[in-house]
Design an enzyme around this catalytic site. Structure first.
Site, PDB file in Angstrom:
ATOM      1  N   LYS A  34       0.832  -1.224   0.000  1.00  0.00           N
ATOM      2  CA  LYS A  34       0.000   0.000   0.000  1.00  0.00           C
ATOM      3  C   LYS A  34       0.860   1.266   0.000  1.00  0.00           C
ATOM      4  O   LYS A  34       0.557   2.220  -0.697  1.00  0.00           O
ATOM      5  CB  LYS A  34      -0.918   0.034   1.239  1.00  0.00           C
ATOM      6  CG  LYS A  34      -1.917  -1.091   1.299  1.00  0.00           C
ATOM      7  CD  LYS A  34      -2.849  -0.935   2.482  1.00  0.00           C
ATOM      8  CE  LYS A  34      -2.185  -1.030   3.838  1.00  0.00           C
ATOM      9  NZ  LYS A  34      -1.593  -2.345   4.139  1.00  0.00           N
ATOM     10  N   ARG A  75      11.349  -6.122   2.715  1.00  0.00           N
ATOM     11  CA  ARG A  75      11.016  -4.694   2.712  1.00  0.00           C
ATOM     12  C   ARG A  75      12.037  -3.893   3.527  1.00  0.00           C
ATOM     13  O   ARG A  75      12.429  -4.300   4.619  1.00  0.00           O
ATOM     14  CB  ARG A  75       9.626  -4.510   3.326  1.00  0.00           C
ATOM     15  CG  ARG A  75       9.206  -3.059   3.412  1.00  0.00           C
ATOM     16  CD  ARG A  75       7.737  -2.920   3.552  1.00  0.00           C
ATOM     17  NE  ARG A  75       7.279  -3.143   4.924  1.00  0.00           N
ATOM     18  CZ  ARG A  75       6.028  -2.927   5.304  1.00  0.00           C
ATOM     19  NH1 ARG A  75       5.128  -2.540   4.433  1.00  0.00           N
ATOM     20  NH2 ARG A  75       5.666  -3.142   6.549  1.00  0.00           N
ATOM     21  N   ARG A 131       0.721  -9.438  13.121  1.00  0.00           N
ATOM     22  CA  ARG A 131       0.074  -8.386  12.322  1.00  0.00           C
ATOM     23  C   ARG A 131      -0.917  -8.979  11.327  1.00  0.00           C
ATOM     24  O   ARG A 131      -1.974  -8.415  11.085  1.00  0.00           O
ATOM     25  CB  ARG A 131       1.137  -7.554  11.598  1.00  0.00           C
ATOM     26  CG  ARG A 131       1.891  -6.651  12.556  1.00  0.00           C
ATOM     27  CD  ARG A 131       3.159  -6.136  11.931  1.00  0.00           C
ATOM     28  NE  ARG A 131       2.902  -5.192  10.872  1.00  0.00           N
ATOM     29  CZ  ARG A 131       3.753  -4.940   9.876  1.00  0.00           C
ATOM     30  NH1 ARG A 131       4.895  -5.577   9.799  1.00  0.00           N
ATOM     31  NH2 ARG A 131       3.454  -4.047   8.965  1.00  0.00           N
TER      32      ARG A 131
HETATM   33  P1  AMP Z   1       1.655   0.542   9.104  1.00  0.00           P
HETATM   34  O1  AMP Z   1       2.791   1.441   8.732  1.00  0.00           O
HETATM   35  O2  AMP Z   1       0.347   0.958   8.482  1.00  0.00           O
HETATM   36  O3  AMP Z   1       1.962  -0.915   8.852  1.00  0.00           O
HETATM   37  O4  AMP Z   1       1.443   0.702  10.689  1.00  0.00           O
HETATM   38  C1  AMP Z   1       2.453   0.329  11.609  1.00  0.00           C
HETATM   39  C2  AMP Z   1       1.830   0.016  12.963  1.00  0.00           C
HETATM   40  O5  AMP Z   1       1.228   1.207  13.497  1.00  0.00           O
HETATM   41  C3  AMP Z   1       0.705  -1.011  12.908  1.00  0.00           C
HETATM   42  O6  AMP Z   1       1.181  -2.335  12.987  1.00  0.00           O
HETATM   43  C4  AMP Z   1      -0.134  -0.635  14.121  1.00  0.00           C
HETATM   44  O7  AMP Z   1       0.445  -1.136  15.305  1.00  0.00           O
HETATM   45  C5  AMP Z   1       0.002   0.886  14.159  1.00  0.00           C
HETATM   46  N1  AMP Z   1      -1.119   1.524  13.407  1.00  0.00           N
HETATM   47  C6  AMP Z   1      -1.047   2.169  12.206  1.00  0.00           C
HETATM   48  N2  AMP Z   1      -2.252   2.628  11.832  1.00  0.00           N
HETATM   49  C7  AMP Z   1      -3.109   2.264  12.810  1.00  0.00           C
HETATM   50  C8  AMP Z   1      -4.523   2.421  13.008  1.00  0.00           C
HETATM   51  N3  AMP Z   1      -5.281   3.044  12.089  1.00  0.00           N
HETATM   52  N4  AMP Z   1      -5.065   1.912  14.133  1.00  0.00           N
HETATM   53  C9  AMP Z   1      -4.309   1.275  15.065  1.00  0.00           C
HETATM   54  N5  AMP Z   1      -2.974   1.087  14.946  1.00  0.00           N
HETATM   55  C10 AMP Z   1      -2.386   1.566  13.836  1.00  0.00           C
END
Ligand code: AMP
Length: 257
Positions: free
Chosen positions: A47, A164, A208
């Site tokens: 994404k 990654r 995750r």
């Molecule tokens: P990402 O970069 O989107 O993979 O986000 C990294 C981490 O941040 C995730 O594994 C969650 O722990 C936290 N996180 C990001 N966005 C959210 C959200 N909308 N709600 C809850 N936790 C989030």
């Protein structure tokens, strides 16, 4: 529909990362058709990479809640009550509740109102967040144009996550190729050092993916019922996936300005 933009001109995410009162210097007047999109898909599906490519083609800003939380943990943001609450929770290793994440997004509603449009990445992640987003957009008299769901088999997701890397300096994301013998330790955009995110290790990845299945995958049906879902095959090169996404968007009604 698609326009190629100059990355340097348009890649300012200060307002999103730091929150009000920080301003962004992007010349959004150039964007003729503002797309307001949510990007859905399992962690590692690409994404963030697609958001960067779509940003270059459509001009809409890449708004990632994961980036926000990383900025919180590095103290790179304005200390609003929501950001301080998130920082405190993260310091204790606790999950960030929907109410805090939604408050962080709400206090950045200027980014949602932006005439350049937006690409939300990592938000919403639960049905509660999706409903809160609906409310925030309703208050701003805005609506989503589409929700792009990137689909990829689990085995490929795991392999992408393990290769990654993120640039320490410009934070762009890339995939290293283990079979290439030359060292791939610097960013192709700025030459910065690449590192592997802590949560991309195999144990964290498995947690995750389970959390995604339980909390986020139900959003696919939610947005399908609202007639907003566009499913896109996420196999192949980033450019191929981006071309598929643009093609899927082109087949939707053009958004209103
Ligand atoms: P990402 O970069 O989107 O993979 O986000 C990294 C981490 O941040 C995730 O594994 C969650 O722990 C936290 N996180 C990001 N966005 C959210 C959200 N909308 N709600 C809850 N936790 C989030």
């Amino acid at each position: 529909m698609a326009r190629v933009m100059d990355k340097q001109d348009t890649d300012d995410r200060t307002a999103w990362r730091q929150g009000p009162p920080a301003n962004c210097s992007v010349p959004h007047g150039k964007v003729q058709v503002p797309w307001r999109l949510v990007l859905l898909g399992a962690p590692g599906v690409g994404k963030g990479t697609q958001a960067e490519l779509l940003h270059q083609r459509l001009g809409a800003c890449h708004l990632s809640t994961g980036d926000l939380l990383r900025a919180v943990s590095r103290n790179h943001c304005v200390q609003s009550p929501a950001m301080m609450a998130a920082q405190e929770l993260m310091r204790h290793g606790a999950l960030i509740p929907d109410s805090t994440i939604c408050e962080m997004v709400r206090e950045r509603s200027e980014c949602l109102r932006c005439s350049g449009g937006f690409l939300l990445d990592g938000f919403p992640r639960t049905l509660g967040q999706a409903e809160a987003l609906h409310g925030i957009l309703h208050d701003e008299k805005l609506s989503l144009d589409a929700v792009v769901d990137y689909e990829l088999p689990l085995s490929e997701i795991i392999s992408r996550l393990s290769s990654r890397r993120t640039c320490e300096k410009c934070e762009s994301v890339c995939t290293i190729t283990p079979e290439v013998s030359t060292p791939q330790d610097s960013c192709r955009h700025c030459g910065g050092t690449l590192f592997q995110r802590e949560d991309d290790n195999p144990e964290a990845v498995s947690v995750r993916l389970k959390v995604y299945e339980r909390d986020t995958a139900p959003l696919i049906q939610y947005y399908k019922r609202l007639g907003l879902l566009l499913s896109v095959d996420a196999s192949g090169s980033p450019e191929e996936i981006c071309a598929r996404t643009l093609n899927a968007l082109e087949h939707r009604l053009q958004p209103t300005v």
